[in-house]
Every structure is written in C-alpha cells, then in structure tokens.
Motif scaffolding. Structure first.
Motif, short mmCIF file in Angstrom:
data_model
loop_
_atom_site.label_atom_id
_atom_site.label_comp_id
_atom_site.label_asym_id
_atom_site.label_seq_id
_atom_site.Cartn_x
_atom_site.Cartn_y
_atom_site.Cartn_z
N ILE A 42 0.85 -1.18 0.00
CA ILE A 42 0.00 0.00 0.00
C ILE A 42 0.89 1.22 0.00
N SER A 43 0.67 2.10 -0.97
CA SER A 43 1.44 3.33 -1.00
C SER A 43 0.67 4.49 -0.38
N SER A 44 -0.67 4.40 -0.39
CA SER A 44 -1.45 5.46 0.22
C SER A 44 -2.85 4.98 0.58
N ILE A 45 -3.35 5.52 1.69
CA ILE A 45 -4.73 5.31 2.11
C ILE A 45 -5.31 6.69 2.40
N LYS A 46 -6.43 6.97 1.79
CA LYS A 46 -7.08 8.26 1.99
C LYS A 46 -8.53 8.05 2.39
N ILE A 47 -8.98 8.86 3.32
CA ILE A 47 -10.37 8.88 3.70
C ILE A 47 -10.95 10.19 3.17
N LEU A 48 -11.97 10.07 2.35
CA LEU A 48 -12.61 11.24 1.77
C LEU A 48 -13.88 11.51 2.55
N GLY A 49 -14.07 12.76 2.96
CA GLY A 49 -15.26 13.09 3.73
C GLY A 49 -15.51 14.58 3.80
N ALA A 50 -16.63 14.91 4.40
CA ALA A 50 -17.04 16.31 4.52
C ALA A 50 -16.67 16.90 5.87
N GLY A 51 -16.07 16.10 6.73
CA GLY A 51 -15.70 16.57 8.06
C GLY A 51 -16.77 16.28 9.10
N LYS A 53 -19.29 13.73 11.55
CA LYS A 53 -18.99 12.72 12.57
C LYS A 53 -18.70 11.36 11.94
N SER A 54 -19.49 10.96 10.96
CA SER A 54 -19.30 9.66 10.31
C SER A 54 -17.96 9.59 9.59
N CYS A 55 -17.60 10.66 8.90
CA CYS A 55 -16.34 10.68 8.17
C CYS A 55 -15.15 10.64 9.12
N HIS A 56 -15.26 11.37 10.23
CA HIS A 56 -14.18 11.36 11.21
C HIS A 56 -14.06 9.99 11.85
N ILE A 95 -13.21 5.39 1.12
CA ILE A 95 -11.83 4.95 1.35
C ILE A 95 -11.16 4.77 0.00
N VAL A 96 -9.98 5.37 -0.15
CA VAL A 96 -9.19 5.26 -1.37
C VAL A 96 -7.87 4.60 -1.01
N VAL A 97 -7.57 3.48 -1.68
CA VAL A 97 -6.31 2.76 -1.46
C VAL A 97 -5.55 2.78 -2.78
N ASN A 98 -4.32 3.29 -2.74
CA ASN A 98 -3.48 3.40 -3.95
C ASN A 98 -4.24 4.07 -5.09
N GLU A 99 -4.91 5.18 -4.76
CA GLU A 99 -5.63 6.01 -5.73
C GLU A 99 -6.83 5.31 -6.37
N LYS A 100 -7.36 4.27 -5.72
CA LYS A 100 -8.54 3.57 -6.22
C LYS A 100 -9.60 3.56 -5.12
N VAL A 101 -10.81 4.01 -5.44
CA VAL A 101 -11.90 4.02 -4.47
C VAL A 101 -12.32 2.58 -4.21
N VAL A 102 -12.24 2.16 -2.94
CA VAL A 102 -12.58 0.78 -2.59
C VAL A 102 -13.84 0.68 -1.73
N SER A 103 -14.29 1.79 -1.16
CA SER A 103 -15.50 1.80 -0.36
C SER A 103 -16.05 3.21 -0.31
N MET A 104 -17.39 3.32 -0.35
CA MET A 104 -17.99 4.63 -0.20
C MET A 104 -19.40 4.51 0.34
N GLY A 105 -19.81 5.54 1.06
CA GLY A 105 -21.19 5.63 1.52
C GLY A 105 -21.50 4.97 2.84
N LYS A 106 -20.52 4.35 3.49
CA LYS A 106 -20.78 3.72 4.78
C LYS A 106 -19.53 3.74 5.64
N VAL A 107 -19.76 3.74 6.96
CA VAL A 107 -18.66 3.70 7.91
C VAL A 107 -18.33 2.25 8.18
N LEU A 108 -17.11 1.86 7.84
CA LEU A 108 -16.66 0.49 8.07
C LEU A 108 -16.01 0.39 9.45
N LYS A 109 -16.24 -0.74 10.11
CA LYS A 109 -15.60 -1.00 11.38
C LYS A 109 -14.14 -1.37 11.12
#
Length: 122
Positions: A42-51, A53-56, A95-109
């Motif tokens: 993994i070279s990068s992990i990014k969390i995309l959000g609006a700031g 509570k769920s995104c944090h 969630i973006v892993v290595n510049e690829k969106v792998v999950s969106m729209g829900k908070v994963l445990k």
C-alpha cells in the motif's frame, strides 16, 4: 487513432510499460517503481469526507486498522470537496487505497477495513 489497428500496438506498449502509479520504466532512469512495485503493498490510504462525525469515525477506524495490521503507511483525511470530486465519489465517507476508491457511503468498522485490505491483497 485506432482506425484499422494503426497505433494500437503503441498504445498497448505504453500501457504495459507503466506501473500502478504511472511510472514509466522506459523514460525514467532509476530502476524500479516509485511506489514500491506494481500492485505490491500500500502506497497510500485516503479517507474522503465532509468533516462530519461519520467521516471522522471512518478516519479513526482506518488509522486503527493500519496500526493493527502493522502497515507503514499514513492515513490521509481529505475534506476538500474539489479533491473529493476528482475521485468521482458522490457519497461519503469513502476509502481510497493506492488512488482507487474501494469503499464509499458507509462507515466500516476496524475489522471490516482489515478484511477489505486483505481482500485487496495487502
């Protein structure tokens, strides 16, 4: 232009010569890839959000999962909507892993994030 197959071979060669991050071994003088290899690690992990509570919460869960898996990558939290839209994400958190969106729209445990990263081969 791929009309009658002209230029198709050059396009295929160009695609084959680059790695997951676009590194071109033919034009670069250094040996190897800038991200550690095509698809390895993994070279990068990014969390995309609006700031919100769920995104944090997603960001914190991702950091915990990375620590639990003993990965040496920093989790980045992106709230700039311009950058978020570049990924084509319409529902957050994502969630973006290595510049690829792998999950969106829900908070994963934490356990779900670990499973996701294992499933992706990391």
């Amino acid at each position: 232009m791929g009309l009658f197959g002209f230029g198709k071979k050059k396009e295929e060669e160009k695609k084959a010569a680059t790695c997951c991050c676009g590194f071109d071994a033919k034009t670069e003088e250094s040996s190897g890839c800038c991200c550690g290899g095509a698809g390895e690690g993994i070279s990068s992990i990014k969390i995309l959000g609006a700031g919100c509570k769920s995104c944090h919460e997603q960001y914190e869960n991702a950091k915990t999962a990375v620590r639990a898996m003993d990965l040496s990558v920093e989790v980045e939290y992106i709230t700039d909507m311009e950058k978020v839209m570049e990924y084509g994400v319409m529902s957050m958190p994502a969630i973006v892993v290595n510049e690829k969106v792998v999950s969106m729209g829900k908070v994963l445990k934490v356990a779900d994030i670990e499973k996701l990263l294992h499933k992706l081969g990391y």
